[in-house]
Design a protein around this motif. Sequence first.
Motif, PDB file in Angstrom:
ATOM      1  N   ILE A  62       0.934  -1.121  -0.018  1.00 61.40           N
ATOM      2  CA  ILE A  62       0.176  -0.043   0.059  1.00 61.40           C
ATOM      3  C   ILE A  62       0.799   1.240   0.102  1.00 61.40           C
ATOM      4  O   ILE A  62       0.602   2.102  -0.995  1.00 61.40           O
ATOM      5  N   ALA A  63       1.768   1.170   0.637  1.00 63.01           N
ATOM      6  CA  ALA A  63       2.731   2.400   0.914  1.00 63.01           C
ATOM      7  C   ALA A  63       3.495   2.573  -0.556  1.00 63.01           C
ATOM      8  O   ALA A  63       3.633   3.804  -1.051  1.00 63.01           O
ATOM      9  N   THR A  64       3.591   1.586  -1.290  1.00 64.12           N
ATOM     10  CA  THR A  64       4.477   1.650  -2.526  1.00 64.12           C
ATOM     11  C   THR A  64       3.338   2.300  -3.566  1.00 64.12           C
ATOM     12  O   THR A  64       3.558   3.199  -4.480  1.00 64.12           O
ATOM     13  N   PHE A  65       2.182   1.756  -3.619  1.00 60.96           N
ATOM     14  CA  PHE A  65       1.106   2.243  -4.416  1.00 60.96           C
ATOM     15  C   PHE A  65       0.960   3.851  -4.171  1.00 60.96           C
ATOM     16  O   PHE A  65       0.585   4.597  -4.970  1.00 60.96           O
ATOM     17  N   SER A  66       0.824   4.097  -2.652  1.00 61.50           N
ATOM     18  CA  SER A  66       0.605   5.398  -2.506  1.00 61.50           C
ATOM     19  C   SER A  66       1.641   6.519  -2.843  1.00 61.50           C
ATOM     20  O   SER A  66       1.502   7.795  -2.707  1.00 61.50           O
ATOM     21  N   ARG A  67       2.969   5.761  -3.162  1.00 59.24           N
ATOM     22  CA  ARG A  67       3.828   6.828  -3.713  1.00 59.24           C
ATOM     23  C   ARG A  67       3.429   7.371  -5.026  1.00 59.24           C
ATOM     24  O   ARG A  67       3.965   8.288  -5.594  1.00 59.24           O
ATOM     25  N   PHE A  68       2.609   6.578  -5.414  1.00 62.91           N
ATOM     26  CA  PHE A  68       2.450   7.064  -7.286  1.00 62.91           C
ATOM     27  C   PHE A  68       0.749   7.595  -7.163  1.00 62.91           C
ATOM     28  O   PHE A  68       0.658   8.484  -7.970  1.00 62.91           O
ATOM     29  N   ILE A  69      -0.091   7.258  -6.402  1.00 62.67           N
ATOM     30  CA  ILE A  69      -1.469   7.478  -6.414  1.00 62.67           C
ATOM     31  C   ILE A  69      -2.019   7.323  -5.167  1.00 62.67           C
ATOM     32  O   ILE A  69      -1.547   6.873  -4.228  1.00 62.67           O
TER      33      ILE A  69
END
Length: 191
Positions: free
Chosen positions: A6-13
Motif C-alpha cells: 500500500i505504501a508503494t502504491f501510495s507513492r504514485f497515487i
Amino acid sequence: MYDLLIATFSRFIKLDDIEKVYLMTIFKEKQVQKNDFFLKEGTVCREVGFIIKGMVRYYINKDGEEKIYGFGKEGDFVCNYESFLSKQPSGKNIRHMEEGVLLTVSYDNLQLFYKNVRQGERFGRLISEHLFVEALGQITSLYTDSAEDRYHNFVQLYPDLQQRIPQYYISSYVGVKPQSLSRIRKRIAAH
C-alpha cells in the motif's frame, strides 16, 4: 504484510480506504523457496509479483551461461512485462535468490484494478514510464559505460545488496569475469 504494498502504491497515487482493501483482495500471498522460478524461459508470465521478503535475479541464458541484467528486492515489483502484456512465451528467466514472500496479482485482476480504482490507470502509466526509463538506462549503460562505471552504477542502484548477492552474480551483471570484478573493486578501494 500489505503495508509495504500500500505504501508503494501510495507513492504514485492516492488510495482511499475502500481501494486499499480492494488492493489487498486482488494480491495473493505466495511463499517461495531459494532457486524457485518466478518465470522460466519458454513460459508465459501470467502475474506481477511484489516482493515482501527476498530477492530475485533477472537473466538470459546464452550458450548455457547466465547473463544477469537485473535484481529485485523487498519493495520491488517483479515481472517480465514483455511476456505479461503480449501473453507470449518469455525468453528470459526470473529466479528467487532467497527464500521469501511475494504478493501476486494476475493479469485480469490488474486490469480490473486499472478500471475500478479512481487513479488505477494513472498508476499503470506511471509504473510503465518508470520501467521504460530504467530499461533505456540499462541499454545505454551496456553500450557506453566501462565495466568500472557499470559496477559504480550497480553500487548506486543496489547499495544494500552487495552483501546479499554472490560476487559471480554481480560480475555477470557488470559484464565481466569474477577476476576482473575483483580487480575493479581493488582499484576503487585504493582511491
